[in-house]
Motif scaffolding. Sequence first.
Motif, PDB file in Angstrom:
ATOM      1  N   GLU A 100       0.804  -1.221   0.000  1.00 18.64           N
ATOM      2  CA  GLU A 100       0.000   0.000   0.000  1.00 18.64           C
ATOM      3  C   GLU A 100       0.838   1.273   0.000  1.00 18.64           C
ATOM      4  O   GLU A 100       0.444   2.278  -0.608  1.00 18.64           O
ATOM      5  N   PRO A 103      -8.331   2.085  -2.221  1.00 21.25           N
ATOM      6  CA  PRO A 103      -8.018   1.030  -1.264  1.00 21.25           C
ATOM      7  C   PRO A 103      -9.202   0.071  -1.150  1.00 21.25           C
ATOM      8  O   PRO A 103     -10.342   0.430  -1.444  1.00 21.25           O
ATOM      9  N   TYR A 133      -6.044  -3.291  -2.268  1.00 25.39           N
ATOM     10  CA  TYR A 133      -6.585  -2.228  -3.119  1.00 25.39           C
ATOM     11  C   TYR A 133      -7.248  -2.849  -4.343  1.00 25.39           C
ATOM     12  O   TYR A 133      -7.214  -4.070  -4.543  1.00 25.39           O
ATOM     13  N   VAL A 150      -1.941   4.445  -1.727  1.00 27.06           N
ATOM     14  CA  VAL A 150      -3.062   3.767  -1.078  1.00 27.06           C
ATOM     15  C   VAL A 150      -2.960   3.943   0.433  1.00 27.06           C
ATOM     16  O   VAL A 150      -3.960   4.172   1.123  1.00 27.06           O
TER      17      VAL A 150
END
Length: 214
Positions: free
Chosen positions: A94, A115, A143, A171
């Motif tokens: 992320e 996300p 995500y 994200v």
Amino acid sequence: MQITSINVGLPQTIAYRGKELTTGIYKTPVSSSLFVSKIQIEGDGQADLTVHGGVDKAICVYPEEHYAYWETLRGYKLDVATFGENLTIRGLQEHEVRIGDTFAIDEVIVQVSQPRQPCHKLAKRMDWPEATLHVQDTGYTGYYFRVLQEGRISPQSELRLLARDEAGVTVAYANQIKYHDKNNIEGVKRVLGVEALSTSWKQSFRKRLAELEV
């Protein structure tokens, strides 16, 4: 970056604590090539189309690296695709991927849209009521990809970065503003400034911005 597993599954009805639950969270790894359309991977499906699936959430992605954390926390080994992901990926967590980044998976072109927001079905899948909140707190959400160009992929497919989004919103940053730094007006505006952000997240952040600016 490496795809370690492609996982698909159709919705099924299970018994959970004496009640029936219809869910598409149970995915199985495949060994063959599959066609990827604008809304899903061949052989995949979602139970509640009001919150899952669609063009902005065609492919659910989860970083393989997080599994070790959850297995240590829970004290047992997790099944492949426990988080209901279509793609288990190594090397693209992320904090490393931006909303709007585009990638090629062989002939398929995908773009990060938002996300992943875990729902109560993950908690039931893991038989752990706190699962949803813990996923949000850690930021280990995974995500979604939207599909810009359809085609076929296989477990042997290579994932290649085509372009990074200029806004630079990862994200992880979007998760931080969504769940933890909720009153950060500039942060909300920054996330909203990502053209590729999904429609549902744009609506949510516009509503929050309106409330903050009152």
